[in-house]
Enzyme design. Structure first.
Site, mmCIF file in Angstrom:
data_model
loop_
_atom_site.group_PDB
_atom_site.id
_atom_site.type_symbol
_atom_site.label_atom_id
_atom_site.label_comp_id
_atom_site.label_asym_id
_atom_site.label_seq_id
_atom_site.Cartn_x
_atom_site.Cartn_y
_atom_site.Cartn_z
ATOM 1 N N LYS A 99 10.724 1.672 18.131
ATOM 2 C CA LYS A 99 10.174 0.896 17.003
ATOM 3 C C LYS A 99 8.650 0.844 17.072
ATOM 4 C CE LYS A 99 12.351 -2.881 18.194
ATOM 5 N NZ LYS A 99 13.035 -2.364 19.399
ATOM 6 N N ARG B 251 14.496 -10.899 14.893
ATOM 7 C CA ARG B 251 15.480 -10.490 15.889
ATOM 8 C C ARG B 251 16.739 -11.340 15.796
ATOM 9 N NH1 ARG B 251 11.540 -8.170 19.807
ATOM 10 N NH2 ARG B 251 12.656 -6.835 21.260
ATOM 11 N N ARG C 209 9.278 4.149 30.313
ATOM 12 C CA ARG C 209 8.184 3.627 29.470
ATOM 13 C C ARG C 209 7.061 3.109 30.356
ATOM 14 N NH1 ARG C 209 9.226 -0.445 24.601
ATOM 15 N NH2 ARG C 209 10.355 -1.693 26.141
ATOM 16 N N ARG D 20 6.732 -2.407 32.469
ATOM 17 C CA ARG D 20 6.900 -3.818 32.121
ATOM 18 C C ARG D 20 8.003 -4.444 32.968
ATOM 19 N NH1 ARG D 20 7.495 -3.606 25.652
ATOM 20 N NH2 ARG D 20 9.096 -5.145 26.174
ATOM 21 N N ARG E 243 18.984 -7.228 27.840
ATOM 22 C CA ARG E 243 18.329 -7.100 26.534
ATOM 23 C C ARG E 243 19.226 -6.363 25.548
ATOM 24 N NH1 ARG E 243 12.732 -4.538 27.647
ATOM 25 N NH2 ARG E 243 12.287 -5.143 25.513
HETATM 26 P P1 ADP Z 1 10.589 -0.217 21.187
HETATM 27 O O1 ADP Z 1 9.310 -0.631 20.522
HETATM 28 O O2 ADP Z 1 11.713 -0.002 20.203
HETATM 29 O O3 ADP Z 1 10.999 -1.130 22.308
HETATM 30 P P2 ADP Z 1 9.004 2.051 22.190
HETATM 31 O O4 ADP Z 1 8.361 2.561 20.930
HETATM 32 O O5 ADP Z 1 8.129 1.319 23.142
HETATM 33 O O6 ADP Z 1 10.347 1.201 21.841
HETATM 34 O O7 ADP Z 1 9.686 3.302 22.913
HETATM 35 C C1 ADP Z 1 10.412 3.143 24.145
HETATM 36 C C2 ADP Z 1 10.083 4.309 25.092
HETATM 37 O O8 ADP Z 1 10.602 5.524 24.553
HETATM 38 C C3 ADP Z 1 8.571 4.514 25.275
HETATM 39 O O9 ADP Z 1 8.349 4.939 26.597
HETATM 40 C C4 ADP Z 1 8.242 5.619 24.268
HETATM 41 O O10 ADP Z 1 7.101 6.372 24.692
HETATM 42 C C5 ADP Z 1 9.534 6.469 24.298
HETATM 43 N N1 ADP Z 1 9.852 7.070 22.998
HETATM 44 C C6 ADP Z 1 9.614 6.560 21.753
HETATM 45 N N2 ADP Z 1 10.072 7.389 20.784
HETATM 46 C C7 ADP Z 1 10.633 8.454 21.440
HETATM 47 C C8 ADP Z 1 11.304 9.647 21.016
HETATM 48 N N3 ADP Z 1 11.507 9.894 19.712
HETATM 49 N N4 ADP Z 1 11.766 10.476 21.962
HETATM 50 C C9 ADP Z 1 11.586 10.196 23.291
HETATM 51 N N5 ADP Z 1 10.966 9.107 23.754
HETATM 52 C C10 ADP Z 1 10.493 8.231 22.853
HETATM 53 P P1 AMP Z 2 9.413 -6.239 22.551
HETATM 54 O O1 AMP Z 2 8.019 -5.936 22.956
HETATM 55 O O2 AMP Z 2 9.600 -6.236 21.041
HETATM 56 O O3 AMP Z 2 10.439 -5.385 23.264
HETATM 57 O O4 AMP Z 2 9.710 -7.761 22.981
HETATM 58 C C1 AMP Z 2 9.678 -8.136 24.354
HETATM 59 C C2 AMP Z 2 10.325 -9.508 24.520
HETATM 60 O O5 AMP Z 2 9.593 -10.507 23.776
HETATM 61 C C3 AMP Z 2 11.774 -9.641 24.011
HETATM 62 O O6 AMP Z 2 12.729 -9.179 24.954
HETATM 63 C C4 AMP Z 2 11.855 -11.158 23.768
HETATM 64 O O7 AMP Z 2 12.015 -11.877 24.990
HETATM 65 C C5 AMP Z 2 10.466 -11.470 23.228
HETATM 66 N N1 AMP Z 2 10.425 -11.344 21.741
HETATM 67 C C6 AMP Z 2 9.706 -10.449 21.010
HETATM 68 N N2 AMP Z 2 9.928 -10.618 19.696
HETATM 69 C C7 AMP Z 2 10.835 -11.642 19.589
HETATM 70 C C8 AMP Z 2 11.501 -12.274 18.498
HETATM 71 N N3 AMP Z 2 11.297 -11.886 17.216
HETATM 72 N N4 AMP Z 2 12.358 -13.285 18.775
HETATM 73 C C9 AMP Z 2 12.576 -13.700 20.035
HETATM 74 N N5 AMP Z 2 12.007 -13.137 21.106
HETATM 75 C C10 AMP Z 2 11.143 -12.110 20.895
#
Ligand code: ADP
Ligand code: AMP
Length: 213
Positions: free
Chosen positions: A13, A88, A127, A160, A171
């Site tokens: 995302k 969420r 990541r 992280r 999660r």
């Molecule tokens: P989210 O925001 O949904 O938690 P991220 O955008 O941070 O996810 O992506 C999660 C991990 O996957 C990161 O390490 C990112 O660099 C990697 N990633 C994102 N899109 C792709 C893809 N299309 N193919 C492979 N790896 C990806």
């Molecule tokens: P993210 O960076 O989107 O993966 O979010 C990391 C963490 O932040 C999540 O696992 C939750 O603990 C918290 N968080 C982020 N956005 C929300 C939301 N909209 N509602 C509740 N918790 C959130």
């Protein structure tokens, strides 16, 4: 243009939201990034959010909704935004909907980045995040130019705490229980579009821009 990114943690995302923000000239609003910035700065909000985040739980709706509504009320969001990680829960989506209704506005598109659970744990353990500027990398798929160093701001990259495999399982459970119902919520509003998030990130982006125009 007001866009919501839906999908499991690690679905991509944030990666796609940043690309959308750049192409369409709208801010990328990530509640996770806002919480992490608060944790880094040692604020009261950060300390409270951290208790939940470290366990892979959601931060309570009351806290989250307030920071999100404050953020989208800022001037740079006047022409739209891409929300990443919000809503969420159904109550969060309902509050957002009511706030937009009052302004005579609505969400234009909710993009569901679809990645099966099997792929998620691998994605998350690879990541690497920059806690200074919010950039994200993947050690195999999207590596930084220099190992462990952010391309954009040269800060150190970290795994992280909530990306450790034991927390990722929590999660994912929280996602299925509390967030996945939003797919039906936005389908009902006629704005849901699903893309295959297992594809290469440029191909995922091409599918998204084909939808957004
Ligand atoms: P989210 O925001 O949904 O938690 P991220 O955008 O941070 O996810 O992506 C999660 C991990 O996957 C990161 O390490 C990112 O660099 C990697 N990633 C994102 N899109 C792709 C893809 N299309 N193919 C492979 N790896 C990806
Ligand atoms: P993210 O960076 O989107 O993966 O979010 C990391 C963490 O932040 C999540 O696992 C939750 O603990 C918290 N968080 C982020 N956005 C929300 C939301 N909209 N509602 C509740 N918790 C959130």
């Amino acid at each position: 243009m007001k866009i919501i990114m839906l999908g499991a943690p690690g679905a991509g995302k944030g990666t796609q939201a940043k690309m959308i923000a750049e192409k369409y000239g709208i801010p990328h609003v990530s509640t996770g990034d806002i919480f992490r910035a608060n944790i880094k700065n040692g604020t009261e909000l950060g300390m409270e959010a951290k208790k939940y985040m470290d366990q892979g739980l959601l931060v309570p709706d009351e806290l989250t909704v307030k920071i999100l509504l404050d953020r989208v009320a800022q001037a740079d969001c006047a022409e739209g935004y891409v929300l990443d990680g919000f809503p969420r829960t159904i109550p969060q989506a309902e509050v957002l909907d009511e706030a937009l209704n009052r302004l005579g506005e609505k969400i234009d598109c909710a993009i569901n980045v679809d990645v099966p659970d099997e792929n998620i744990v691998k994605r998350m353990s690879g990541r690497r995040a920059c806690l200074k500027c919010g950039a994200t990398y993947h050690i195999e798929h999207i590596p930084p130019k220099r190992e462990g160093i952010c391309d954009s701001c040269e800060s150190e990259l970290v795994l992280r705490d909530d990306d450790k495999p034991e927390t990722v399982q929590n999660r994912l459970k929280v996602y299925h229980d509390q967030t996945q119902p939003l797919i039906e919520f936005y389908t009902g509003k006629g704005v849901l579009k699903t893309v295959d998030g297992t594809a290469d990130m440029q191909d995922v982006f091409a599918a998204i821009t084909a939808i957004l125009g």
